[in-house]
Design a protein around this motif. Sequence first.
Motif, PDB file in Angstrom:
ATOM      1  N   LEU A 243       0.844  -1.196   0.000  1.00 48.62           N
ATOM      2  CA  LEU A 243       0.000   0.000   0.000  1.00 48.62           C
ATOM      3  C   LEU A 243       0.880   1.247   0.000  1.00 48.62           C
ATOM      4  O   LEU A 243       1.823   1.358   0.797  1.00 48.62           O
ATOM      5  N   ILE A 244       0.559   2.175  -0.908  1.00 55.57           N
ATOM      6  CA  ILE A 244       1.193   3.493  -0.903  1.00 55.57           C
ATOM      7  C   ILE A 244       0.090   4.545  -1.053  1.00 55.57           C
ATOM      8  O   ILE A 244      -1.088   4.211  -1.176  1.00 55.57           O
ATOM      9  N   HIS A 245       0.485   5.798  -1.037  1.00 54.56           N
ATOM     10  CA  HIS A 245      -0.448   6.893  -1.283  1.00 54.56           C
ATOM     11  C   HIS A 245       0.129   7.799  -2.366  1.00 54.56           C
ATOM     12  O   HIS A 245       1.358   8.012  -2.436  1.00 54.56           O
ATOM     13  N   SER A 246      -0.749   8.297  -3.199  1.00 56.73           N
ATOM     14  CA  SER A 246      -0.301   9.276  -4.190  1.00 56.73           C
ATOM     15  C   SER A 246       0.193  10.529  -3.472  1.00 56.73           C
ATOM     16  O   SER A 246      -0.045  10.713  -2.273  1.00 56.73           O
ATOM     17  N   THR A 247       0.854  11.392  -4.195  1.00 55.04           N
ATOM     18  CA  THR A 247       1.469  12.581  -3.591  1.00 55.04           C
ATOM     19  C   THR A 247       0.789  13.864  -4.099  1.00 55.04           C
ATOM     20  O   THR A 247      -0.013  13.841  -5.033  1.00 55.04           O
ATOM     21  N   LYS A 248       1.148  14.969  -3.462  1.00 54.03           N
ATOM     22  CA  LYS A 248       0.650  16.269  -3.940  1.00 54.03           C
ATOM     23  C   LYS A 248       1.136  16.534  -5.369  1.00 54.03           C
ATOM     24  O   LYS A 248       0.447  17.175  -6.165  1.00 54.03           O
ATOM     25  N   GLU A 249       2.329  16.022  -5.665  1.00 58.73           N
ATOM     26  CA  GLU A 249       2.858  16.178  -7.027  1.00 58.73           C
ATOM     27  C   GLU A 249       1.982  15.438  -8.028  1.00 58.73           C
ATOM     28  O   GLU A 249       1.714  15.943  -9.128  1.00 58.73           O
ATOM     29  N   THR A 250       1.511  14.255  -7.651  1.00 60.50           N
ATOM     30  CA  THR A 250       0.612  13.481  -8.528  1.00 60.50           C
ATOM     31  C   THR A 250      -0.624  14.305  -8.846  1.00 60.50           C
ATOM     32  O   THR A 250      -1.060  14.391 -10.010  1.00 60.50           O
ATOM     33  N   LYS A 251      -1.181  14.889  -7.823  1.00 59.70           N
ATOM     34  CA  LYS A 251      -2.397  15.692  -7.997  1.00 59.70           C
ATOM     35  C   LYS A 251      -2.148  16.870  -8.926  1.00 59.70           C
ATOM     36  O   LYS A 251      -2.957  17.165  -9.829  1.00 59.70           O
ATOM     37  N   LYS A 252      -1.024  17.543  -8.739  1.00 62.35           N
ATOM     38  CA  LYS A 252      -0.715  18.723  -9.567  1.00 62.35           C
ATOM     39  C   LYS A 252      -0.512  18.332 -11.032  1.00 62.35           C
ATOM     40  O   LYS A 252      -0.960  19.042 -11.948  1.00 62.35           O
ATOM     41  N   ILE A 253       0.161  17.203 -11.267  1.00 64.42           N
ATOM     42  CA  ILE A 253       0.378  16.737 -12.648  1.00 64.42           C
ATOM     43  C   ILE A 253      -0.959  16.548 -13.348  1.00 64.42           C
ATOM     44  O   ILE A 253      -1.146  16.947 -14.503  1.00 64.42           O
ATOM     45  N   ILE A 254      -1.908  15.949 -12.651  1.00 64.93           N
ATOM     46  CA  ILE A 254      -3.221  15.696 -13.252  1.00 64.93           C
ATOM     47  C   ILE A 254      -3.972  17.005 -13.469  1.00 64.93           C
ATOM     48  O   ILE A 254      -4.557  17.234 -14.538  1.00 64.93           O
ATOM     49  N   SER A 326       5.767  10.000  -9.914  1.00 67.07           N
ATOM     50  CA  SER A 326       5.504  10.858  -8.753  1.00 67.07           C
ATOM     51  C   SER A 326       5.105  10.041  -7.532  1.00 67.07           C
ATOM     52  O   SER A 326       4.966  10.601  -6.435  1.00 67.07           O
ATOM     53  N   LEU A 327       4.945   8.744  -7.688  1.00 65.51           N
ATOM     54  CA  LEU A 327       4.517   7.880  -6.584  1.00 65.51           C
ATOM     55  C   LEU A 327       5.719   7.422  -5.762  1.00 65.51           C
ATOM     56  O   LEU A 327       6.813   7.203  -6.312  1.00 65.51           O
ATOM     57  N   PRO A 328       5.548   7.231  -4.450  1.00 64.55           N
ATOM     58  CA  PRO A 328       6.657   6.762  -3.601  1.00 64.55           C
ATOM     59  C   PRO A 328       7.174   5.395  -4.045  1.00 64.55           C
ATOM     60  O   PRO A 328       6.405   4.447  -4.194  1.00 64.55           O
ATOM     61  N   GLY A 329       8.485   5.320  -4.303  1.00 64.37           N
ATOM     62  CA  GLY A 329       9.101   4.070  -4.732  1.00 64.37           C
ATOM     63  C   GLY A 329       9.081   3.871  -6.238  1.00 64.37           C
ATOM     64  O   GLY A 329       9.700   2.931  -6.757  1.00 64.37           O
ATOM     65  N   PHE A 330       8.388   4.754  -6.951  1.00 66.64           N
ATOM     66  CA  PHE A 330       8.252   4.624  -8.400  1.00 66.64           C
ATOM     67  C   PHE A 330       9.075   5.682  -9.141  1.00 66.64           C
ATOM     68  O   PHE A 330       8.873   5.905 -10.329  1.00 66.64           O
ATOM     69  N   GLU A 331      10.007   6.313  -8.457  1.00 67.34           N
ATOM     70  CA  GLU A 331      10.776   7.407  -9.050  1.00 67.34           C
ATOM     71  C   GLU A 331      11.555   6.976 -10.301  1.00 67.34           C
ATOM     72  O   GLU A 331      11.784   7.780 -11.210  1.00 67.34           O
ATOM     73  N   LYS A 332      11.946   5.691 -10.358  1.00 65.45           N
ATOM     74  CA  LYS A 332      12.699   5.189 -11.516  1.00 65.45           C
ATOM     75  C   LYS A 332      11.919   4.098 -12.249  1.00 65.45           C
ATOM     76  O   LYS A 332      12.500   3.262 -12.958  1.00 65.45           O
ATOM     77  N   ALA A 333      10.609   4.100 -12.088  1.00 67.71           N
ATOM     78  CA  ALA A 333       9.774   3.038 -12.641  1.00 67.71           C
ATOM     79  C   ALA A 333       9.848   2.977 -14.165  1.00 67.71           C
ATOM     80  O   ALA A 333       9.897   4.003 -14.848  1.00 67.71           O
ATOM     81  N   GLU A 334       9.867   1.731 -14.670  1.00 68.66           N
ATOM     82  CA  GLU A 334       9.808   1.473 -16.106  1.00 68.66           C
ATOM     83  C   GLU A 334       8.484   0.775 -16.400  1.00 68.66           C
ATOM     84  O   GLU A 334       8.119  -0.192 -15.727  1.00 68.66           O
TER      85      GLU A 334
END
Length: 623
Positions: A243-254, A326-334
């Motif tokens: 379980l993670i939570h989206s970030t304020k950055e995620t919200k701003k991107i959208i 922008s998600l925690p742990g997904f900074e380098k996601a492919e």
Amino acid sequence: MENKYDIIVVGGGHAGVEAALACARLNKKTALINLYENKIAAMPCNPSVGGPAKGIVVREIDALGGEMAKAADATALQTKLLNSSRGPGVWAIRVQSDKDEYSKYMLKIIKNQENLDLISEVVIDLKIEDNTVKGVYLTNRKLIEAEVVILTTGTYLKSEILKGEDKYSSGPNDEITTNGISETLKAHDIELFRFKTGTPARVYKNSVDVSKAQKEPGTSKELAFSFSTKNFTKIEDQELCYLIHSTKETKKIIEDNLHRSAMYSGAIESIGPRYCPSFEDKIVRFSTKETHQIFIEPESKLGDAWYIQGFSTSMPIDVQLLMIRSLPGFEKAEVKSWAYAIEYDCINPMQLKPSLELKNISNLFTAGQINGTSGYEEAAGQGLMAGINAVRKINKSDPLILRRDQAYIGVMIDDLINKGVWEPYRLLTSRAEHRLLLRNDNAENRLKKIGHDIGLINDDEYNNFLIFEKQIKAAIDDLTATRFTPKSDLSIRLGELNQANINHGYSGLELVKIPTVNVKELVPYFDSLKKLSELQLQSLVIETRFEGYINTEKKVVERLIKLEKKQIPDDVKYELVENLATEARQKLIKVKPINIGQASRITGVNPSDIQMLLFYLKNNYSN
């Protein structure tokens, strides 16, 4: 492939598999036609089975003789009992599924089933004469005839994929779509809707840092969907979810790119599922909320990708990448595969009989997302019922119609045909007014005899169920006959555990009725309790503690059943019924209810309308 079958099932998803197996097992020569042989009962979205209401449907499918429960148990990566801290009416099993193994399991079952041919082909059209279906056309207009056809086409009818500004004709995952069936249905006055669903991206596991996520393990309890399952996956062998939570950055991107979303740019005109919205829809609808829950789930044991549950979107690919990273742990996601939305045709289910046969086209049944529903479990439940009733139509038997107090499957079908849909329908516990009777623990008690009577539950399994019931009764008899004094070892232990203060003599059954008492404390004192499974113990406790409520509910149901027995003749002319409200008259003409109970549940039909209808029937159909 032959030229003629008793029954043809179009589409090999969860509805189609259950429909085809039911037909073949009931001795009808059946063809299951699917686009691809290696995509039977596929999971194009969330790789899981069960959940609130849905998990109970899976248990009901098993009790009636379907296959989904066995497949889910055999291929589960993780098992959970949801809502265990709440009342038993909403308890439900959910498993994280190995989607690859689930599909392989179902393919093996299909290929080994007598009376069933699996055909990898495209159905381009239906053959309909005199408002009766006669068969299907494959590519090159090759005709295969059948007495009954069941459409379980999922999201493949005239479907279109949307990713931001891109929109193109395609089925899920860039597979084949078909337009001919939609056009033929419309030509025969079948009303079609456009609905939408979507799926999130899949991300390579080795590119995600799950140390930033909260672990979500399964349960150590011995839980299973199927009555037949005896082997349970140990907790240490289960896969972890996170379980993670989206970030304020995620919200701003959208928010910055909302105009590029297919959903908000105007590219999507259809209606999506309210209870499983796209992530940008969450941002708009819950604008004051800064973050949202997101679950990271495995798709298969040997697979290389995470499924990002709760993160579906119709954003263009470049925006999707920003969102994901922008998600925690997904900074380098492919990304292995991108999210998309899909629009597709479905029918107005108010055009269906309770058997799931179309009113306007004889011998044509529909099940699953073509009926405006969402979810693998809802589809499988409809597919099973369509298959059973297709066979009963050929055999000239009355259809099997489950009441709302008998099954969530009955609630779902009743909702579809009487209330219709204005968005993809999802089963919820709140839809069932008798949910204390429709529990996870008692699906067998409600439906096993029906499954045995129609021929889908064999004698051995039914006899095992009768033993199961006798064991519970024997335990209740023992509990009733045995008393414990305040000085007994059990009474002292319950006091030490703060579960009960025993100050006078209690029977074992009276102890079970105390809400704070854990029934497992009584097990060492009764050999009959030692023989009970987790499910049997659960059923014993619920039936004992909620006996008064359950009996009250059953009395309500008895009154409602009387309304179900008041049949409405096929030739009733509602325009002749005096003092009917205009809306009620229009709805009754459209739905054509088969009994007063069904008529009373149609939206827009009020108690006063029912009284006028009863008065009319009494005066004109007294015989």
